[in-house]
Design a protein around this motif. Sequence first.
Motif, PDB file in Angstrom:
ATOM      1  N   THR A  47       0.807  -1.212   0.000  1.00  0.00           N
ATOM      2  CA  THR A  47       0.000   0.000   0.000  1.00  0.00           C
ATOM      3  C   THR A  47       0.843   1.267   0.000  1.00  0.00           C
ATOM      4  O   THR A  47       0.347   2.338   0.287  1.00  0.00           O
ATOM      5  CB  THR A  47      -0.936   0.019   1.228  1.00  0.00           C
ATOM      6  N   ALA A  48       2.134   1.131  -0.310  1.00  0.00           N
ATOM      7  CA  ALA A  48       2.976   2.319  -0.385  1.00  0.00           C
ATOM      8  C   ALA A  48       2.780   3.003  -1.728  1.00  0.00           C
ATOM      9  O   ALA A  48       2.991   2.417  -2.778  1.00  0.00           O
ATOM     10  CB  ALA A  48       4.439   1.953  -0.207  1.00  0.00           C
ATOM     11  N   VAL A  49       2.324   4.243  -1.710  1.00  0.00           N
ATOM     12  CA  VAL A  49       2.122   5.025  -2.920  1.00  0.00           C
ATOM     13  C   VAL A  49       2.901   6.323  -2.770  1.00  0.00           C
ATOM     14  O   VAL A  49       2.642   7.102  -1.859  1.00  0.00           O
ATOM     15  CB  VAL A  49       0.624   5.334  -3.143  1.00  0.00           C
ATOM     16  N   ASP A  50       3.863   6.535  -3.657  1.00  0.00           N
ATOM     17  CA  ASP A  50       4.687   7.746  -3.593  1.00  0.00           C
ATOM     18  C   ASP A  50       5.283   7.948  -2.205  1.00  0.00           C
ATOM     19  O   ASP A  50       5.351   9.064  -1.683  1.00  0.00           O
ATOM     20  CB  ASP A  50       3.865   8.982  -3.976  1.00  0.00           C
ATOM     21  N   GLY A  51       5.718   6.871  -1.568  1.00  0.00           N
ATOM     22  CA  GLY A  51       6.357   6.977  -0.264  1.00  0.00           C
ATOM     23  C   GLY A  51       5.392   7.042   0.898  1.00  0.00           C
ATOM     24  O   GLY A  51       5.808   7.103   2.047  1.00  0.00           O
ATOM     25  N   SER A  52       4.088   7.060   0.633  1.00  0.00           N
ATOM     26  CA  SER A  52       3.094   7.130   1.700  1.00  0.00           C
ATOM     27  C   SER A  52       2.304   5.832   1.749  1.00  0.00           C
ATOM     28  O   SER A  52       2.379   5.005   0.846  1.00  0.00           O
ATOM     29  CB  SER A  52       2.152   8.307   1.463  1.00  0.00           C
TER      30      SER A  52
ATOM     31  N   SER B 240     -14.070  -4.115  -7.929  1.00  0.00           N
ATOM     32  CA  SER B 240     -12.975  -4.433  -7.001  1.00  0.00           C
ATOM     33  C   SER B 240     -12.956  -5.913  -6.642  1.00  0.00           C
ATOM     34  O   SER B 240     -11.891  -6.540  -6.592  1.00  0.00           O
ATOM     35  CB  SER B 240     -13.101  -3.590  -5.728  1.00  0.00           C
ATOM     36  N   LEU B 241     -14.128  -6.489  -6.388  1.00  0.00           N
ATOM     37  CA  LEU B 241     -14.179  -7.875  -5.924  1.00  0.00           C
ATOM     38  C   LEU B 241     -13.678  -8.842  -6.992  1.00  0.00           C
ATOM     39  O   LEU B 241     -12.930  -9.779  -6.681  1.00  0.00           O
ATOM     40  CB  LEU B 241     -15.605  -8.239  -5.509  1.00  0.00           C
ATOM     41  N   ILE B 242     -14.066  -8.655  -8.244  1.00  0.00           N
ATOM     42  CA  ILE B 242     -13.652  -9.600  -9.276  1.00  0.00           C
ATOM     43  C   ILE B 242     -12.138  -9.549  -9.480  1.00  0.00           C
ATOM     44  O   ILE B 242     -11.499 -10.560  -9.786  1.00  0.00           O
ATOM     45  CB  ILE B 242     -14.409  -9.355 -10.603  1.00  0.00           C
ATOM     46  N   LYS B 243     -11.529  -8.365  -9.274  1.00  0.00           N
ATOM     47  CA  LYS B 243     -10.072  -8.254  -9.382  1.00  0.00           C
ATOM     48  C   LYS B 243      -9.380  -9.028  -8.261  1.00  0.00           C
ATOM     49  O   LYS B 243      -8.350  -9.680  -8.483  1.00  0.00           O
ATOM     50  CB  LYS B 243      -9.652  -6.784  -9.342  1.00  0.00           C
ATOM     51  N   LEU B 244      -9.928  -8.965  -7.052  1.00  0.00           N
ATOM     52  CA  LEU B 244      -9.350  -9.739  -5.946  1.00  0.00           C
ATOM     53  C   LEU B 244      -9.514 -11.233  -6.178  1.00  0.00           C
ATOM     54  O   LEU B 244      -8.579 -12.018  -5.981  1.00  0.00           O
ATOM     55  CB  LEU B 244     -10.008  -9.352  -4.625  1.00  0.00           C
TER      56      LEU B 244
ATOM     57  N   SER C  58      -5.765  -3.338  -6.677  1.00  0.00           N
ATOM     58  CA  SER C  58      -4.602  -3.698  -7.487  1.00  0.00           C
ATOM     59  C   SER C  58      -3.317  -3.644  -6.680  1.00  0.00           C
ATOM     60  O   SER C  58      -2.282  -4.152  -7.125  1.00  0.00           O
ATOM     61  CB  SER C  58      -4.501  -2.767  -8.704  1.00  0.00           C
ATOM     62  N   GLN C  59      -3.351  -3.037  -5.513  1.00  0.00           N
ATOM     63  CA  GLN C  59      -2.177  -2.977  -4.639  1.00  0.00           C
ATOM     64  C   GLN C  59      -1.923  -4.299  -3.920  1.00  0.00           C
ATOM     65  O   GLN C  59      -0.892  -4.449  -3.266  1.00  0.00           O
ATOM     66  CB  GLN C  59      -2.377  -1.869  -3.597  1.00  0.00           C
ATOM     67  N   PHE C  60      -2.856  -5.256  -4.009  1.00  0.00           N
ATOM     68  CA  PHE C  60      -2.778  -6.477  -3.217  1.00  0.00           C
ATOM     69  C   PHE C  60      -2.331  -7.673  -4.038  1.00  0.00           C
ATOM     70  O   PHE C  60      -2.662  -7.799  -5.213  1.00  0.00           O
ATOM     71  CB  PHE C  60      -4.146  -6.804  -2.597  1.00  0.00           C
ATOM     72  N   ASN C  61      -1.577  -8.554  -3.368  1.00  0.00           N
ATOM     73  CA  ASN C  61      -1.376  -9.913  -3.844  1.00  0.00           C
ATOM     74  C   ASN C  61      -1.950 -10.848  -2.779  1.00  0.00           C
ATOM     75  O   ASN C  61      -2.455 -10.399  -1.751  1.00  0.00           O
ATOM     76  CB  ASN C  61       0.109 -10.199  -4.119  1.00  0.00           C
TER      77      ASN C  61
END
Length: 432
Positions: free
Chosen positions: A84-89, A260-264, A96-99
């Motif tokens: 969940t790091a985006v631009d250092g935050s 979101s759910l179908i991507k997960l 899409s940030q998850f595996n």
Amino acid sequence: MTSMPQQVLLRDAMRQLNMTRDAFAERIGSRRRALDAWLLPDESNEFRAMPEVARRFVSEIMASDGRRGEYTQSAHGGALRKATAVDGSHHLLSVSQFNRDAIDELFQLADVMQPIARRRKVSRVLEGAVLANLFFEASTRTRVSFGAAFCRLGGSVCDTTGFTFSSMAKGESIYDTSRVISGYVDAIVVRHPEQGSVAEFARATNVPVINGGDGPGEHPSQALLDLYTIQREFSRLGKLVDGAHIAMVGDLKYGRTVHSLIKLLALYKGMKFTLVSPPSLAMPAEIVEAVSRNGHVVETAATPARALAGADIIYATRIQKERFANDEVLEGFDNAFEINRALIESDCKPEVVVMHPLPRDGRPGSHDLSVDLNNDPRLAIFRQTDNGIPVRMAIFATLLGVDKLVSRSMRDAAWTPPSHIGPDDSVFHGAD
């Protein structure tokens, strides 16, 4: 690992080994009935303490698997914080940030949060922290859920709802709003009617920003609690997410929860998706193409009739007419789209699980999820909303860096919690 609640230890082990309850019971030399009793909440009359020899054996199996060792207690949130790091935050903007590893870590922490969410335990790890709930679009359930999750960890909440009560009504930019609010609070949840707007909030601050829904874009925390619910429902039924058949019904064009759910779910193996909607409200083509590229089966249908056979999950969504363009006309949506008891009995598997992100539209002619399923144990919508609290608590604890403190910060609640939250809760409520 010995101080870990047995329910967390067992669910963690089954996830790590990717085993159903039946297979796991056989692996540890136990009866399925005993495993079910060990997994029940402590307050259940059917709960049984797991023998110490069984606990040691489960711990040894997890250690020998070679993937975690002390992972559950010592490294909660590590992969998720990196993801969940985006631009250092640290922000949560998209699934899409998850595996799968990050999902597993978050859900392990959500399991730890369950006694707090059930009002059995209290934690103050976020004492002194302040959350800004900035909802520029109508919301009751999501806004209160985020606020309750933050408060149950000891924090406090400042709410604002609608553009009318925002300085944006005076022409203030998203950047300025975000930067100003960041000086007041320690975390921000934003819901906004325009896709991509929450990412703009995140670019203006180093305070964690969570996407509470950006127009027809995404709703990552809802997808996470939906997936968490699916895992818990499947655990009860002896199923795995891998290889599941998921039917999504209704508004798949504007329904950000299904995006979101179908991507997960596409992160799992051998999935089958049946997408049921009027042609004008079909799932965006780019999402369908991305899911299909991962080797999953994707089928489409213009009506639920005969399309739901074999589905393990029916995920219904309401028609989001508030997002229609001025000249947009809805065609092909009629009584056939109402998910009701007659449809479930005639077309679906006996153990099908029925879900809905809520709110459901109960007005005549809405053709949404019917209330005649309210007392049916296959209806999981209230278990689904209840699961939003531990999942969102886990998100806050991870992003604010207190995830490792939660277990040892718990103490017994001083009040008497309700045995069931609602009078219509099914017999499965609270059981896992």
